[in-house]
Write a protein that holds these residues in place. Sequence first.
Motif, PDB file in Angstrom:
ATOM      1  N   VAL A  66     -93.006 -22.646  -9.689  1.00 28.47           N
ATOM      2  CA  VAL A  66     -93.336 -22.979  -8.616  1.00 28.47           C
ATOM      3  C   VAL A  66     -95.416 -22.873  -8.318  1.00 28.47           C
ATOM      4  CG1 VAL A  66     -93.301 -22.122  -5.862  1.00 28.47           C
ATOM      5  CG2 VAL A  66     -91.376 -22.404  -7.400  1.00 28.47           C
ATOM      6  N   PHE A 110     -97.745 -25.255  -6.729  1.00 28.54           N
ATOM      7  CA  PHE A 110     -97.787 -24.793  -5.675  1.00 28.54           C
ATOM      8  C   PHE A 110     -99.042 -25.378  -4.995  1.00 28.54           C
ATOM      9  CE2 PHE A 110     -96.558 -23.382  -0.671  1.00 28.54           C
ATOM     10  CZ  PHE A 110     -96.262 -24.137  -0.688  1.00 28.54           C
ATOM     11  N   ALA A 132     -93.573 -28.843  -4.573  1.00 30.33           N
ATOM     12  CA  ALA A 132     -94.687 -28.736  -4.702  1.00 30.33           C
ATOM     13  C   ALA A 132     -95.432 -29.284  -5.760  1.00 30.33           C
ATOM     14  CB  ALA A 132     -94.259 -27.228  -5.876  1.00 30.33           C
ATOM     15  N   ARG A 173    -101.017 -28.659  -6.019  1.00 25.32           N
ATOM     16  CA  ARG A 173    -100.649 -29.066  -4.277  1.00 25.32           C
ATOM     17  C   ARG A 173    -101.381 -29.064  -3.499  1.00 25.32           C
ATOM     18  NH1 ARG A 173     -95.957 -29.065   0.078  1.00 25.32           N
ATOM     19  NH2 ARG A 173     -97.606 -28.638   1.147  1.00 25.32           N
TER      20      ARG A 173
END
Length: 398
Positions: free
Chosen positions: A20, A24, A65, A27
């Motif tokens: 993550v 993330f 993500a 993203r």
Amino acid sequence: MTTEPLPLDGITVVAVEQAVSAPFATRQLADLGARVIKVERPDGGDFARGYDTAAHGLASHFVWANRGKESIALDLKDPRGREVLHGLLADADVFVQNLAQGAAARLGLDSAALCARYPRLVAVDVSGYGAQGPYAHKRAYDMLVQCEAGLVSVTGTPEQPVKAGIPAADIAAAMYAFSGVLAALLRRGITGRGGPVEVSMLDALAEWMGHPLHHTMHGGEQPVRTGLAHAVIAPYDAYPTADGDRVLLSVQNDREWRRLVQQVLEQPELADDPAYATNTARTGNREKTDAVVAEALGRLGADEAIGRLEAAGIACARLNSVAQLAGHPQLAARDRWREVGSPVGPLRALLPPIGLPGGAAPHMGAVPALGEHTDDLLSALGMAGAQISELRRDGVIA
């Protein structure tokens, strides 16, 4: 009227990322227009792809993500895979990695090595505990860092500490990595040089623990766990209503208490009752205060309770489920939902929180299949079809 381009149009990001924290972060960069090339292992890719199958057969973490990215599957332990990666880095602006501590350095992909080789590159190392110190090589999963950072000790009920229901340590690190990239790109615009960016999950979450940390260090006492209640304000909690819902309210000062008891609870005599008239008194008599509020709201439906509270100017909210969030009227009224492509068809997704009125719409590209863009990226590097086939045959790419 000319539409302003997205602020990261023309920026290329290469990410060796998983789980993550780094995905993330990248993203967010993709949402703002950056081209993000996600480098994954050929044998299954980012392990977050396998967390669950809740998103129509795809993993919900991965869908959240990783939209808007290109996926290339490379074996970086093979020198030929690393050669491909360096071909991508030669024209990249940003590199992000969150491999296990020491793994990037063994591959020559730590920020110090890359910034020496590519002076304009912004190279981001996202780690669990940082590059030095006794915890540097500890495994750092979100729940473990939540515990090490003390978040779990202040979350939950007096009887039971609980972790946050979202990956708070991962998200904290991701957002500092995201903002660190933006800061480093601004610096590069002035100096012409990129440079390293370092973010650790522990550092990020420790910063988010600022209030309880300063309260404890300077006041001598750790804030107690109070569930949905507030440690030093009353009433400030969730209360059941007659129709089975729960309504939260927060009384921030004694003027609001007077309005609450007069207009909502319909017990005006409590406005000047010494047991309730001040916040100090109410927190000292928290059980009685909560009982008075709960008894009155328990006779009302949630809609009526919210209506009365809002009419009285009392801050309030519903205790929504995740499904209720997905159908939240405010999100619908502000047209916050879009559809993004994926290997299993269109998926519903929220617009990114950063709004840039007057600019181009956020880039909300598809969620990539593993290695979906491998051939295109290798061809763009000048690699012939026979060479690509050889790398695929040898398991270097997928």
